[in-house]
Enzyme design. Structure first.
Site, PDB file in Angstrom:
ATOM      1  N   ASP A  83       0.988  -1.169  -0.033  1.00  0.00           N
ATOM      2  CA  ASP A  83       0.105  -0.094  -0.046  1.00  0.00           C
ATOM      3  C   ASP A  83       0.955   1.198  -0.001  1.00  0.00           C
ATOM      4  O   ASP A  83       2.075   1.331   0.033  1.00  0.00           O
ATOM      5  CB  ASP A  83      -0.936   0.021   1.289  1.00  0.00           C
ATOM      6  CG  ASP A  83      -2.230   1.085   0.986  1.00  0.00           C
ATOM      7  OD1 ASP A  83      -1.886   1.798   0.009  1.00  0.00           O
ATOM      8  OD2 ASP A  83      -3.096   0.803   1.607  1.00  0.00           O
TER       9      ASP A  83
HETATM   10  C1  BGC Z   1      -4.699   3.417  -0.011  1.00  0.00           C
HETATM   11  C2  BGC Z   1      -5.060   2.366  -1.086  1.00  0.00           C
HETATM   12  C3  BGC Z   1      -5.003   3.170  -2.434  1.00  0.00           C
HETATM   13  C4  BGC Z   1      -3.590   3.730  -2.256  1.00  0.00           C
HETATM   14  C5  BGC Z   1      -3.430   4.829  -3.578  1.00  0.00           C
HETATM   15  C6  BGC Z   1      -3.454   4.261   0.167  1.00  0.00           C
HETATM   16  O1  BGC Z   1      -4.083   5.322   0.939  1.00  0.00           O
HETATM   17  O2  BGC Z   1      -4.775   2.643   1.304  1.00  0.00           O
HETATM   18  O3  BGC Z   1      -6.219   1.747  -1.003  1.00  0.00           O
HETATM   19  O4  BGC Z   1      -5.119   2.169  -3.418  1.00  0.00           O
HETATM   20  O5  BGC Z   1      -3.601   5.087  -1.187  1.00  0.00           O
HETATM   21  O6  BGC Z   1      -4.268   5.734  -3.704  1.00  0.00           O
END
Ligand code: BGC
Length: 809
Positions: A731
C-alpha cells in the site's frame, strides 16, 4: 468567526486532496471530457438498484402511479454518492441526486415547493468536504418547522425521509450522534414527519451499517438501505420506490440491536493492537451461535414486493462435494428476483464451529408471478473443513473434516434457512495438510463454541502461538540466482514470443535495473502515466523501457478510475456485494475496464476485500461483507470483470486492514485459524478462482509483522499454498523496519525477501525522489539479500507487466 472558518475550509477544500500535500486544483478536473460510454448509465442504474436492501414495508411501497412525494432531509440534494478517500474520489461526469431522480421518474411527482426550499438552503449552506482524513460523517440538517411539514402533507401522498452518512479512508466512524447514531435534528425531523404523514418511507444513504434500533420508535412505513449508489443513485432509488425494480438486495452484514452486541466491539479501535478475541465468530457466525436475540436484521436479509417459495428439488454428492437443485417459485403478484442462500452447520467437534456458514448462493433472473426457475448450488468438501491451529484433532496445521453430522440449510437468509440435507462423516479426515504460518507471537484467549448438555457455550481457548522457525524456512527456500550476463539486447517481447526464457531476460538486467523494478516511480501522479495516476511501476528507467518493459499505470480504485480525467462512478463495494449477483458485478467492472483502456489505466487498485470486522471501520463501504465466502465470490467477479477486458486488477488490502485508526502502525493479532478461515479466505477464493495480476498488501501489521515484510503472508501462503504467481505491491509507502530473523537486512531488502515485490510509490512519503538505499546495501553479503531474491521479485513484476495493457500497446 464562522466566516474565517468557512474561508479556511474553502481554501483547504480546494487544494488538499491526498495526504495533506498533493495539490490538485478541482478546476482542472472540471475541464475533463465528460463523455460517458453508451450503456453505462443504464448498467450503473441497474446495479445501484439491485444492491439496495428493503428492510421493512407495510405495503406503502411500491408507490402508486402518479404519487406525489415530499422529500425530507438535505441529503436528497447533497447525496452521498460514494465514500471518501481513494475508494471514492472519482471525477464523475455527472451525478443524479434524489431530487432529480424523482424529477426524472415518469411515475412519481415531486413536491417541488418543498424540494425548492431544500435546494435553496443547501446552495447557501455549502459543504466543504475535501480535506484529507477530515471527511464529514454527516451533513447538518435544515430545520423544518411543523407548519412546513403540515403543508407538505397536504400536497403529497407520502413522505420520504433521507438519512445520510459517510466515512472514508483514514477516518473511522464513531459511536456518536452524526455517525453511528442519529442526530437530534434527524430524530426531530422523523418525529414530526411521522406525526403528520401516514406514509413515511425512510431511505438510508449510508456506506456501512449504523444504529437502526430507532426504526421501530417512529411510525415508519418502509425502510430502504440505498447505500451509496454512485452517479446513478437518484434514478436507481426511484426505480425501487415506484416499483420499476423489485428490491432484491440482501444484507451482507448482521444488523445488531446495539453496537455493544457486536463481538468485536470490546477489542476494536485500539492504537497499538487489537486482539481478535471473537476469532472465527465474526458477524452472523457469532450471533447465530450465541446471541440470536440480539439481531435486528440477520445476515442475508432483505425483502421485496413479491414472495418466493424456495424448495430443494434434488441433491447429488460425489467425492468432492455436493450439488443441490433448487426450485424457486414466485408466489406473489409482481415479477422479481430472489437470492437463494445455502448454509452449512458443521459438528461442534473438538475445534468448535459456528451454527451457520454461508457455502453457496445464487440470484435468479426476473421470475414472473406464478413462474419458477431452477438453480443449482454447489458446496465442496473443502468448505466443510476447519483449520486446526493447535493440533487438537491430531492433524495440526491442517484443514480437517471432523467426524459427525453436517447439516445444510437452504433459504432466504441465515435465520430463516431450513435444513434440507445431512451428510455424515464417519471419522476425522485431513482435507489439506499445511504448515503453521503467520501465527500470533504469543497466545491469547479467543472464544469458541463447544456443545454442552444444555446449550452452546462461548468458552475461551488459548490460540496457538508461533512455533515455526521462520529463518530456516526462508533459508531453505531461497531461490536460485541467474548469472548476470550484461545486456544481450533481449526485449521483453522475446520472452512473450517464447524466444528466450524469463530467466534469460532477467539475467541481463544490472542491479540498478533490478532495484528499479522492485519499486514504483517516486511519486503519485507520476509523469510516466496518465494525469492523476496513483503510481507507475515496472518500466521506470529509460534502460528498462529500451528493453521493452512498459511503464505500467496504476489508478484507484474500487468505485471507478481515479484520474484527473473523468470516469464513471460505480456503486460502493458493500452495495455491489448486497446484490449477491456475481454476473452483475463482473459486468460493472468490465465496463470500468473498457474505460481504463480509454483513459490510460493499466491496473485498477481494486477490489477492496477486507472483512467487515466491525461496523465502525471507515473503509467498510469499499469492502463487501462480514462473510469471507461472499467477499471472495464478489471479489473474484470484480477481478474477472476487470481482467476479461485485458485490464489488471489488484485486490487489496492483504490482509486484516480492519480499522483506519492508526492504520499504518496498528497490529491485527489474530489466531491462525481465524486468519485462514475468515481474513484470508476471501483472498484465497479470489486468487484461486480469478487469478488477479496484482495484490496490494495492507498498511497494518499482522501478528506483529507489517504485511509487506510478512514472508508467511506474501510467500508461504499466497504463493506457496494458493499458487499465486503475479505481482505483490505495498500500500502507498511503507514503514522502515529491521528483519528480526536477519538483522543485517531492513526496509526494502526485508520487503523483497518477503516477496512484496514493489514499493509503491518508489520514493518516500515526504517526497524524496530516490531509493532509500536499503535494497542493494547488503546484496550478496552473508545474511544479506541475494541476487536470486531480487531477480525473483523482478520476474514476478515482469510476468505481470508482459500481460498488461501497457505491454500490449
Ligand atoms: C490506500 C489504497 C490506495 C492507495 C493509492 C492508500 O492510501 O490505502 O487503498 O489504493 O492509497 O491511492
Amino acid at each position: 468567526m464562522s466566516g474565517i472558518k468557512d474561508t479556511a475550509l474553502k481554501i483547504a477544500g480546494k487544494i488538499y486532496t491526498k495526504f495533506g500535500g498533493v495539490v490538485q486544483e478541482k478546476t482542472e478536473r472540471d475541464k475533463a471530457d465528460k463523455t460517458v460510454m453508451p450503456g453505462v448509465p443504464a448498467l450503473l442504474r441497474r446495479a445501484a438498484a439491485e444492491g439496495a436492501v428493503l428492510l421493512k414495508n407495510d405495503g406503502v411501497l411500491p408507490l402508486g402511479e402518479g404519487s406525489v412525494v415530499s422529500l425530507f432531509g438535505r441529503v436528497q440534494f447533497n447525496w452521498f454518492y460514494t465514500g471518501y478517500g481513494s475508494g471514492g474520489d472519482v471525477n464523475r461526469p455527472y451525478q443524479v441526486n434524489l431530487i432529480d431522480g424523482v424529477r426524472n421518474c415518469a411515475s412519481l411527482e415531486l413536491n417541488e415547493e418543498l424540494a425548492g426550499i431544500y435546494e435553496k438552503w443547501c446552495e447557501k449552506n455549502v459543504i466543504y468536504d475535501s480535506v484529507w482524513g477530515m471527511w464529514p460523517r454527516f451533513y447538518p440538517e435544515m430545520p423544518v418547522c411543523a407548519s412546513d411539514i403540515a403543508r407538505a402533507e397536504n400536497k403529497s401522498d407520502c413522505a420520504v425521509v433521507v438519512i445520510g452518512r459517510s466515512s472514508g479512508e483514514d477516518r473511522e466512524n464513531v459511536l456518536e450522534k452524526g455517525s453511528y447514531y442519529l442526530t437530534d435534528d434527524e430524530r426531530a425531523l422523523l418525529e414530526r414527519v411521522c406525526t403528520y404523514f401516514d406514509k413515511t418511507v425512510v431511505v438510508l444513504n449510508i456506506g456501512s451499517i449504523i444504529d437502526l434500533s430507532w426504526l421501530d420508535e417512529y411510525n415508519i412505513s418502509a425502510a430502504l438501505i440505498a447505500w451509496q449508489g454512485g452517479m446513478e443513485s437518484g434514478n436507481a432509488v426511484c426505480d425501487i420506490l415506484c416499483g420499476k425494480v423489485n428490491p432484491c438486495g440482501r444484507l451482507t452484514d448482521t444488523v445488531a440491536v446495539k453496537y455493544e452486541d457486536y463481538p468485536s466491539s470490546s477489542c476494536f479501535g485500539n492504537a497499538d493492537y487489537n486482539n481478535y478475541t471473537e476469532d472465527i465468530y465474526v458477524g452472523y457466525r457469532y450471533f447465530e451461535t450465541f446471541e440470536k436475540e440480539k439481531v435486528l436484521f440477520p445476515f442475508g436479509y432483505g425483502i421485496g414486493y413479491t414472495e418466493f417459495d424456495v424448495s430443494p428439488s434434488g441433491c447429488a454428492a460425489d467425492g468432492d462435494g455436493f450439488r443441490f437443485d433448487v426450485q424457486v417459485k414466485n408466489t406473489g403478484a409482481l415479477e422479481g428476483k430472489e437470492v437463494v442462500q445455502l448454509y452449512a452447520e458443521k459438528p461442534r467437534g473438538v475445534l468448535g464451529n459456528p451454527e451457520r456458514e454461508l457455502v453457496s448462493f445464487a440470484k435468479t433472473g426476473v421470475i414472473a408471478p406464478g413462474e419458477s426457475e431452477k438453480i443449482s448450488l454447489e458446496a465442496s468438501l473443502y468448505q466443510l473443513a476447519s483449520y486446526d491451529d493447535t493440533g487438537k484433532t491430531g492433524f495440526p496445521y491442517a484443514y480437517v473434516i471432523e467426524k459427525g453430522e453436517y447439516n445444510f440449510y437452504l433459504g432466504e437468509n441465515v435465520r430463516s434457512a431450513e435444513k434440507i440435507f445431512t451428510y455424515y462423516q464417519e471419522a476425522d479426515a485431513c482435507c489439506e495438510q499445511l504448515s503453521q504460518c503467520c501465527a500470533p507471537k504469543e497466545s491469547f484467549d479467543v472464544i469458541t463454541a463447544l456443545e454442552s448438555e444444555t446449550r452452546k457455550l462461548a468458552i475461551k481457548r488459548p490460540c496457538a502461538a508461533n512455533r515455526t522457525d521462520l529463518k530456516s524456512r526462508i533459508l531453505e527456500n531461497l531461490p536460485k540466482e541467474h548469472k548476470l550476463t550484461g545486456d544481450k539486447g533481449y526485449k521483453l517481447s522475446d520472452v512473450k514470443n517464447g524466444k528466450i526464457t524469463m530467466g534469460e531476460f532477467v539475467s541481463q538486467l544490472d542491479t540498478d535495473e533490478l532495484e528499479a523494478i522492485t519499486r514504483g516511480d517516486y511519486t503519485m501522479g507520476s509523469p510516466l502515466g496518465a494525469d492523476g495516476n496513483a503510481g507507475v511501476y515496472a518500466g521506470v528507467l529509460k534502460t528498462l523501457i529500451d528493453k521493452g518493459v512498459p511503464p505500467v499505470t496504476a489508478t484507484d480504485g474500487p468505485s471507478g478510475i481515479r484520474l484527473k480525467a473523468s470516469g464513471m462512478l460505480i456503486p460502493i463495494g458493500t452495495l455491489l456485494a448486497s446484490s449477491f449477483d456475481t454476473e452483475l458485478v463482473c459486468e460493472v467492472y468490465s465496463a470500468v475496464a473498457r474505460e481504463m483502456k480509454q483513459k490510460g489505466s493499466d491496473v485498477l487498485l481494486a477490489p477492496g476485500m477486507n472483512i467487515h470486522r466491525n461496523v465502525l471501520c471507515g473503509r467498510n463501504f469499499e469492502y463487501y461483507s462480514e462473510d469471507p465466502y461472499l467477499t471472495g465470490k464478489i471479489g473474484a467477479a470484480a477481478v474477472r470483470g476487470i481482467q476479461s477486458e485485458g485490464g489488471s486488477a489488484c485486490p487489496k488490502h492483504f490482509a486484516c486492514n480492519n480499522q483506519e485508526y492508526k492504520r499504518t502502525v496498528n497490529d491485527s493479532r489474530v489466531s491462525e485459524r481465524a486468519l485462514r478461515q475468515i481474513y484470508l479466505k476471501g483472498f484465497e477464493i479470489c486468487v484461486k478462482e480469478a487469478k488477479p495480476n496484482n495484490i496490494m498488501t495492507s498498511y497494518n501489521k499482522v501478528n506483529g509483522v507489517w504485511s509487506y515484510y510478512n514472508y508467511d503472508l506474501c510467500t508461504s501462503i499466497l504463493r506457496g499454498e494458493w499458487g499465486y504467481n503475479g505481482c505483490v505491491m505495498t500500500d502507498w509507502w511503507s514503514k522502515g523496519a529491521e528483519s528480526p530473523e536477519f538483522p543485517k537486512i531492513c526496509n526494502q531488502a526485508y520487503r523483497v525477501r518477503a516477496q512484496a515485490d514493489v514499493l509503491m510509490p518508489g520514493g518516500s512519503r515526504s517526497g524524496k525522489r530516490k531509493p532509500d538505499g536499503t535494497l542493494l546495501k547488503t546484496l550478496g553479503d552473508d545474511g544479506g539479500i541475494t541476487l536470486g531474491e531480487l531477480q525473483r521479485s523482478a520476474e514476478n513484476v515482469l510476468r505481470f507487466a508482459m500481460n498488461s495493457t501497457a505491454f500490449k500497446e
